[in-house]
Design an enzyme around this catalytic site. Structure first.
Site, PDB file in Angstrom:
ATOM      1  N   ASP A 105     -18.877  23.935  10.435  1.00 16.20           N
ATOM      2  CA  ASP A 105     -19.513  25.221  10.482  1.00 16.20           C
ATOM      3  C   ASP A 105     -18.997  26.029   9.594  1.00 16.20           C
ATOM      4  O   ASP A 105     -17.958  26.189   9.073  1.00 16.20           O
ATOM      5  CB  ASP A 105     -18.553  26.219  11.832  1.00 16.20           C
ATOM      6  CG  ASP A 105     -19.045  26.894  12.581  1.00 16.20           C
ATOM      7  OD1 ASP A 105     -19.828  27.198  12.277  1.00 16.20           O
ATOM      8  OD2 ASP A 105     -18.266  28.389  12.740  1.00 16.20           O
TER       9      ASP A 105
ATOM     10  N   GLU B  42     -11.868   6.387   4.291  1.00 16.84           N
ATOM     11  CA  GLU B  42     -10.986   5.657   5.268  1.00 16.84           C
ATOM     12  C   GLU B  42     -11.754   4.449   6.647  1.00 16.84           C
ATOM     13  O   GLU B  42     -10.576   3.050   6.590  1.00 16.84           O
ATOM     14  CB  GLU B  42      -9.773   6.372   5.434  1.00 16.84           C
ATOM     15  CG  GLU B  42      -8.746   6.622   3.975  1.00 16.84           C
ATOM     16  CD  GLU B  42      -7.659   8.054   5.171  1.00 16.84           C
ATOM     17  OE1 GLU B  42      -7.708   7.688   6.595  1.00 16.84           O
ATOM     18  OE2 GLU B  42      -6.977   8.442   4.648  1.00 16.84           O
TER      19      GLU B  42
END
Length: 550
Positions: free
Chosen positions: A203, A253
């Site tokens: 956002d 990751e």
């Protein structure tokens, strides 16, 4: 529709993502508020629609000062919407159906009920607790800055300091120069990634970092005149990319890496900064959302954004509606000159919609719906990803009948009704043609949190499901056929000899033709596989899109 394996790292590049506004999608416990189990109950509907992913607007604990975008706890579910166990069950149900899940992250501000802000209010000026937000000493209001929802962007606390909120007062801006803030959002990203979400929608991604060291701070007029080159005090600063570089390391990751898409209202030449692989990886393109239904605008916007995607090594995104704007069938049903540049209908004055007040231009619903279907089939044919908003597959128009008592959007209240706000696109979906909530609620007895107009019944899923000419049928057909368009992210414009007709060919040989005008366009339609309106042999009607197979 065939489903890409959930291990595919590039699934997002040409995905169709369906935005769910949880409080208005489906209500499983009948309390009038949509919830997480409600989404789970509609998993088969979402699978049958043919989407690749859902994007969930905030479902976190919230006082709903801004429809859930005032987050009190980033690592939990609002108890009115369910539990973390409910979230896990929903995630599993969608994954089992080959649907990925993107969650909304709101990093510019927290709720004023967040434990950090409550601690800041109890702490002294200059304390570590206050340093997580943007507090300022001043005998009077620090600047004349205006919040995005209207009214001042500053609120004073009892000890005399002021805090910055670029949105509602209940949404204090975070201080992204504070290491606690940076570390806590890395924790949040890992929390949801470890639960199995596939990506994040960020956002107001362009507003996180700020530099308020100028003394005195510029006026609102001066602020707007400052260069948009990455050095602006509060908008689209270059140093926000340092934040996203940290996030990207966390995304990577995981196997496959988590995707992210930026809500970044920035100058187009700066979009690649957010969309490149070292940053968030993708950024919303709102240009078509702001455009009129006009061939030249569509062609220029598509060409420009495909060029930008090459610069960023990302894919473009195509959007016509979302939770913040007037639904596109309504926008297209108004005279083009009667719309603002942000795609919202103008207002005459006070609480009167331009398309509802006395003396206002009449909304042509049929034309708006026809244009909306044509525009949707146009963008679904483009290379890149498409973001759909819940209910657009039903052809829903904006709800303009909401009274002041019904409204919830802070924009309406902070502008004293001059801005009608965004509530009209957030009315709960109609699943059935009858009942108190038209099937939105499980027992269909509780009143939904927004009233549904009577005309919603004819747009219900139940009404449209068996209708071969319905908007829902067109969306389903288009989404299931679209897998054959998931080829190289390229297109070739085909000259049509008419300024109001666009045609482009995809690498698989399919051609998409859109007639933006009103007069039929002569074209060989023998190889047509789908059209947005009934088609006579050898021509494309006005305000219609057809897909042609080689």
């Amino acid at each position: 529709m065939s489903v890409l394996p959930l291990t595919d790292a590039n699934w997002w590049r040409q995905a169709v993502v369906y935005q769910i506004y949880p409080r208005s999608f489906a209500d499983a416990n009948g309390d009038g508020l949509g919830d997480i189990p409600g989404i789970t109950s509609r998993a088969d509907y979402l699978r049958d629609l043919g989407i690749d992913a859902v994007w969930l607007s905030p479902f976190y604990p919230s006082a709903l000062a801004d429809g859930g975008y005032d987050v009190a706890d980033y690592r939990n579910v609002d108890p009115r919407l369910g539990t973390l166990e409910d979230f896990d069950a929903m995630l599993d149900a969608l994954h089992q159906r080959g649907i990925r899940v993107i969650v909304d992250i709101v990093p510019n501000h927290t709720s004023n009920l967040h434990e950090w802000f409550q601690a800041a209010l109890k702490a002294a000026p200059g304390s570590p607790e206050r340093d997580r937000y943007i507090f300022r000493d001043s005998e009077k209001i620090p600047t004349d800055w205006v919040s995005n929802f209207g009214g001042t962007a500053w609120t004073q606390v009892p000890d005399g300091q002021w805090y910055l909120h670029n949105f509602a007062p209940e949404q204090p801006d975070l201080n992204w120069a504070n290491p606690d803030v940076r570390e806590d959002f890395l924790k949040t990203i890992r929390f949801w990634s470890d639960r199995g979400v596939d990506g994040f929608r960020i956002d107001v991604a362009h507003m996180l970092t700020k530099d308020l060291s100028m003394d005195p701070l510029p006026t609102w007029e001066e602020l707007g005149a400052l260069p948009q080159d990455g050095t602006h005090p509060i908008w689209d600063r270059d140093d926000v990319q340092d934040v996203y570089a940290e996030w990207r390391k966390v995304f990577n990751e995981y196997d496959p890496p988590k995707m992210a898409v930026a809500e970044a209202w920035v100058q187009s030449d700066r979009v690649p900064r957010y969309a490149n692989p070292a940053s968030l990886g993708q950024s919303f393109n709102f240009d078509l959302l702001e455009a009129d239904f006009e061939a030249d605008q569509f062609r220029r916007i598509v060409t420009h954004n495909l060029d930008l995607s090459k610069v960023s090594d990302s894919s473009s995104t195509w959007v016509l509606s979302n939770h913040d704007v007037v639904r596109h069938p309504t926008r297209y049903g108004l005279p083009d000159a009667q719309r603002r540049p942000d795609g919202k209908p103008l207002i005459k004055h006070g609480q009167e919609w331009l398309f509802g007040g006395e003396g206002a231009p009449e909304l042509d619903r049929e034309r708006g719906s026809r244009r909306a279907r044509a525009a949707t089939m146009f963008i679904l044919g483009l290379p890149g990803s498409t973001y759909l908003f819940q209910g657009e597959e039903l052809g829903l128009h904006e709800v303009s009948e909401l009274t002041p008592e019904d409204r919830q959007d802070p924009t309406f209240f902070r502008t004293h009704g001059l801005e009608p706000g965004r509530d009209g696109c957030r009315v709960p979906l109609p699943w059935k043609a009858s009942g108190t909530s038209l099937g939105f609620g499980a027992d269909d007895e509780a009143q939904p949190h927004f009233p549904q107009p009577d005309w919603f019944a004819k747009f219900s899923v139940e009404t449209e499901e068996g209708d071969l000419d319905s908007s829902l049928t067109m969306y389903r057909n288009a989404l299931h056929l679209r897998q054959k368009l998931e080829t190289a992210e390229e297109l070739e414009w085909v000259e049509t000899g008419r300024d109001d007709v666009l045609a482009f060919r995809r690498p698989n040989g399919w051609t998409i033709v859109t007639n933006f005008g009103t007069e039929p366009f002569a074209y060989n339609t023998n190889s047509m596989v789908l059209s947005s309106e009934p088609v006579e042999p050898g021509e494309v009607p006005g305000e219609t899109t057809v897909w042609l197979a080689e």
